[in-house]
Design an enzyme around this catalytic site. Structure first.
Site, PDB file in Angstrom:
ATOM      1  N   CYS A   1      11.385  -4.043  16.517  1.00  0.00           N
ATOM      2  CA  CYS A   1      11.626  -3.491  17.845  1.00  0.00           C
ATOM      3  C   CYS A   1      10.647  -2.354  18.136  1.00  0.00           C
ATOM      4  O   CYS A   1      11.026  -1.189  18.286  1.00  0.00           O
ATOM      5  CB  CYS A   1      13.076  -2.998  17.938  1.00  0.00           C
ATOM      6  SG  CYS A   1      13.576  -2.619  19.626  1.00  0.00           S
ATOM      7  N   GLU A   2       9.351  -2.688  18.160  1.00  0.00           N
ATOM      8  CA  GLU A   2       8.264  -1.756  18.436  1.00  0.00           C
ATOM      9  C   GLU A   2       7.146  -2.516  19.141  1.00  0.00           C
ATOM     10  O   GLU A   2       6.729  -3.579  18.670  1.00  0.00           O
ATOM     11  CB  GLU A   2       7.696  -1.154  17.140  1.00  0.00           C
ATOM     12  CG  GLU A   2       8.622  -0.218  16.413  1.00  0.00           C
ATOM     13  CD  GLU A   2       8.710   1.145  17.072  1.00  0.00           C
ATOM     14  OE1 GLU A   2       7.827   1.475  17.879  1.00  0.00           O
ATOM     15  OE2 GLU A   2       9.684   1.874  16.774  1.00  0.00           O
TER      16      GLU A   2
ATOM     17  N   ARG B   1      -0.340  -1.311   8.048  1.00  0.00           N
ATOM     18  CA  ARG B   1      -1.694  -0.778   8.197  1.00  0.00           C
ATOM     19  C   ARG B   1      -2.263  -0.938   9.607  1.00  0.00           C
ATOM     20  O   ARG B   1      -3.013  -0.099  10.081  1.00  0.00           O
ATOM     21  CB  ARG B   1      -2.651  -1.404   7.188  1.00  0.00           C
ATOM     22  CG  ARG B   1      -2.314  -1.041   5.732  1.00  0.00           C
ATOM     23  CD  ARG B   1      -3.406  -1.521   4.774  1.00  0.00           C
ATOM     24  NE  ARG B   1      -4.637  -0.763   4.969  1.00  0.00           N
ATOM     25  CZ  ARG B   1      -5.701  -1.210   5.591  1.00  0.00           C
ATOM     26  NH1 ARG B   1      -5.713  -2.435   6.123  1.00  0.00           N
ATOM     27  NH2 ARG B   1      -6.777  -0.453   5.716  1.00  0.00           N
TER      28      ARG B   1
ATOM     29  N   TYR C   1      -1.991  -2.066  -0.297  1.00  0.00           N
ATOM     30  CA  TYR C   1      -1.267  -1.182   0.608  1.00  0.00           C
ATOM     31  C   TYR C   1      -0.357  -1.915   1.593  1.00  0.00           C
ATOM     32  O   TYR C   1       0.113  -1.309   2.542  1.00  0.00           O
ATOM     33  CB  TYR C   1      -2.241  -0.269   1.368  1.00  0.00           C
ATOM     34  CG  TYR C   1      -3.124   0.510   0.436  1.00  0.00           C
ATOM     35  CD1 TYR C   1      -2.595   1.544  -0.323  1.00  0.00           C
ATOM     36  CD2 TYR C   1      -4.457   0.181   0.277  1.00  0.00           C
ATOM     37  CE1 TYR C   1      -3.392   2.239  -1.220  1.00  0.00           C
ATOM     38  CE2 TYR C   1      -5.263   0.869  -0.615  1.00  0.00           C
ATOM     39  CZ  TYR C   1      -4.715   1.905  -1.358  1.00  0.00           C
ATOM     40  OH  TYR C   1      -5.501   2.584  -2.246  1.00  0.00           O
TER      41      TYR C   1
ATOM     42  N   GLU D   1     -12.591   4.118  -9.711  1.00  0.00           N
ATOM     43  CA  GLU D   1     -11.181   3.792  -9.487  1.00  0.00           C
ATOM     44  C   GLU D   1     -11.000   2.749  -8.386  1.00  0.00           C
ATOM     45  O   GLU D   1     -10.445   3.031  -7.326  1.00  0.00           O
ATOM     46  CB  GLU D   1     -10.417   5.070  -9.123  1.00  0.00           C
ATOM     47  CG  GLU D   1     -10.479   6.156 -10.182  1.00  0.00           C
ATOM     48  CD  GLU D   1      -9.912   7.477  -9.698  1.00  0.00           C
ATOM     49  OE1 GLU D   1      -9.581   7.597  -8.504  1.00  0.00           O
ATOM     50  OE2 GLU D   1      -9.820   8.408 -10.515  1.00  0.00           O
ATOM     51  N   PRO D   2     -11.454   1.513  -8.595  1.00  0.00           N
ATOM     52  CA  PRO D   2     -11.211   0.478  -7.585  1.00  0.00           C
ATOM     53  C   PRO D   2      -9.758   0.030  -7.596  1.00  0.00           C
ATOM     54  O   PRO D   2      -9.183  -0.208  -8.653  1.00  0.00           O
ATOM     55  CB  PRO D   2     -12.144  -0.661  -8.016  1.00  0.00           C
ATOM     56  CG  PRO D   2     -12.248  -0.483  -9.501  1.00  0.00           C
ATOM     57  CD  PRO D   2     -12.183   1.008  -9.749  1.00  0.00           C
ATOM     58  N   GLY D   3      -9.152  -0.066  -6.444  1.00  0.00           N
ATOM     59  CA  GLY D   3      -7.806  -0.620  -6.314  1.00  0.00           C
ATOM     60  C   GLY D   3      -7.837  -1.737  -5.297  1.00  0.00           C
ATOM     61  O   GLY D   3      -7.673  -2.916  -5.615  1.00  0.00           O
ATOM     62  N   ARG D   4      -8.099  -1.339  -4.047  1.00  0.00           N
ATOM     63  CA  ARG D   4      -8.219  -2.312  -2.958  1.00  0.00           C
ATOM     64  C   ARG D   4      -9.253  -3.401  -3.281  1.00  0.00           C
ATOM     65  O   ARG D   4      -9.032  -4.585  -3.000  1.00  0.00           O
ATOM     66  CB  ARG D   4      -8.645  -1.560  -1.689  1.00  0.00           C
ATOM     67  CG  ARG D   4      -8.781  -2.420  -0.446  1.00  0.00           C
ATOM     68  CD  ARG D   4      -9.645  -1.736   0.611  1.00  0.00           C
ATOM     69  NE  ARG D   4      -9.295  -0.359   0.797  1.00  0.00           N
ATOM     70  CZ  ARG D   4      -8.505   0.106   1.759  1.00  0.00           C
ATOM     71  NH1 ARG D   4      -7.959  -0.751   2.601  1.00  0.00           N
ATOM     72  NH2 ARG D   4      -8.258   1.392   1.875  1.00  0.00           N
TER      73      ARG D   4
END
Length: 461
Positions: free
Chosen positions: A389-390, A358, A419, A318-321
């Site tokens: 504002c972080e 991320r 992601y 199941e490759p996604g990235r």
């Protein structure tokens, strides 16, 4: 450096950067393994993708913008398909899903994993053959399971006894026999961040192998004889570079396969070892090729099946990235450049944690380059930050950019296909960026930019 909730002054400070980050000889150089395969520098030093320069892309679509090299994504699909010709390759849709990408992976012969009703809706709307869809999730609702059955989804991955009961009742009422896999928690923790390691015992996914839940689940499905138990499933984490975790996982899952055979005389025909294959975000990352992965996984499965005297099951991955991650980069415009008392130079761009969470969430590392021009200035260690504002709104923690970086420059960050858009938010009421696919020198919009009108349309107060 990890952002401190009390503010940047409480985090690590200093301007040397991580040990693996080397000062470049030429700040304009691109590290090929970090970028889509059709990215290069143009005559004026501007970044180009498939022959189209990023200044033209941003002039039409604005910034920030996710740029997808369509041929790169397709070629990575073909690489996995060629490496696993006798296996099933499921694209993990949670990495990034839209109708255009579903059509691309379907045309390239891949299967598709979804894990919510919304992802299933996108897959079906895009015309993905339902028999090539696998449906994951630890809390699938009755409505979601019913929709999967009615659509004819090929594989449903069972994650709890409640779900077994739900799906059994629904299937019995409909007179259908769906193919299912049992997700097994094998007690293997991949060498990755604890928030994205998913196979150790203390987590929400799957049936525990050590506690006996996995064998109990398999026997319940077999004894009820309503669902068709096709095999077992294991997933050990994300951004994995070391195959040793797969070896331990396969050994334990195939040991369970042997227990099922001994208990009921049934050899399950399928085995899904999940995904999580790592990609290169920075020069410290060294991912395996699909061919290397295939060779190692087959050796592991063949060896364990021989040891257990089992027929070799049909393998799924199941490759996604590993497919979409390297195929996309994000382009921002620089708004301000601020030197803070010689401690650090902050390069602020017009996006941030709303389009890439991320770095803040996983302490992830990224790379960056000035994309709109070349520079003869000396390399300068900088931190690329967002507009939110972080104090933890960091896009790239440490990177060498030219010392003359200035407002109006375009900065590109590679490896943002997985992601980033799928986890994007409207924090600070910032609309999410568009996704633009580029092929043969032409750009097309595949996900439009959100607008303030979109935000206000949801606010019914």
């Amino acid at each position: 450096m990890r952002a401190h909730e009390a503010g940047a002054l409480h985090g690590d400070i200093g301007s040397r950067g991580p040990a693996w980050l080397r000062t470049p000889v030429d700040v304009n150089d691109l590290v090929p393994q970090l970028w889509p395969r059709r990215v290069a520098r143009g005559a004026d030093g501007e970044l180009t993708v498939a022959g189209l320069d990023v200044r033209s892309i941003t002039a039409e679509f604005g910034t920030p913008v996710y740029v997808l090299d369509e041929d790169d994504l397709r070629s990575r699909c073909r690489d996995f398909r060629a490496a696993f010709p006798d296996e099933d390759v499921y694209y993990a849709g949670k990495a990034f899903l839209c109708r255009a990408v579903v059509r691309m992976i379907a045309e390239e012969g891949l299967f598709l994993d979804v894990c919510t009703g919304g992802e299933l809706a996108v897959a079906l709307a895009a015309g993905m053959p339902p028999e090539r869809i696998g449906f994951h999730g630890n809390n699938k609702s009755v409505a979601e399971l019913a929709r999967a059955l009615d659509a004819g989804v090929g594989r449903i991955i069972l994650d709890s006894f409640t779900e077994i009961d739900r799906l059994t009742a629904l299937a019995r009422d409909r007179g259908v026999r769906p193919g299912v896999l049992i997700r097994v928690t094998v007690g293997v923790e991949a060498h990755t961040h604890e928030f994205i390691a998913t196979a150790h015992e203390d987590q929400k996914f799957g049936f525990s192998l050590a506690g006996g839940a996995a064998i109990a689940a398999a026997l319940r499905v077999l004894d009820e004889d309503v669902l068709e138990l096709r095999g077992l499933h294991s997933h050990i984490g994300s951004q994995i570079f070391d195959a040793s975790g797969f070896e331990v996982s396969a050994r334990r899952v195939l040991g369970l396969q042997a227990q099922i055979r001994d208990a009921r005389g049934v050899e399950l025909p399928e085995l899904d070892l999940g995904g999580g294959f790592g990609i290169a975000y920075t020069t410290q990352d060294d991912p395996a090729t699909p061919q290397d992965l295939a060779k190692r996984l087959r050796k592991i499965v063949d060896g364990e099946c021989a040891a257990e005297q089992l027929a070799v099951p049909r393998l799924s991955i199941e490759p996604g990235r590993a497919i979409v991650g390297p195929a996309v980069f994000t382009v921002y415009e620089v708004g301000t450049v601020k030197d803070v008392d010689g401690i650090r130079t902050y390069v602020s761009v017009d996006g941030g944690m709303s389009d890439n969470i991320r770095t803040a969430l996983y302490d992830a590392s990224y790379s960056a380059t000035v994309a709109s021009r070349s520079s003869t200035a000396e390399p300068m260690l900088a931190r690329v930050v967002g507009k939110h504002c972080e104090s933890g709104d960091i896009v790239v923690k440490d990177e060498f950019l030219p010392a003359d970086v200035q407002p109006g420059d375009l900065v590109a960050v590679p490896g943002t296909g997985a992601y980033c858009r799928s986890m994007a938010s409207n924090y600070n009421h910032v609309p999410r960026p568009p996704v633009v696919a580029v092929r043969d020198g032409r750009a097309r919009l595949i996900v439009r930019r959100e607008t303030e009108a979109d935000l206000l349309a949801l606010d019914v107060g």
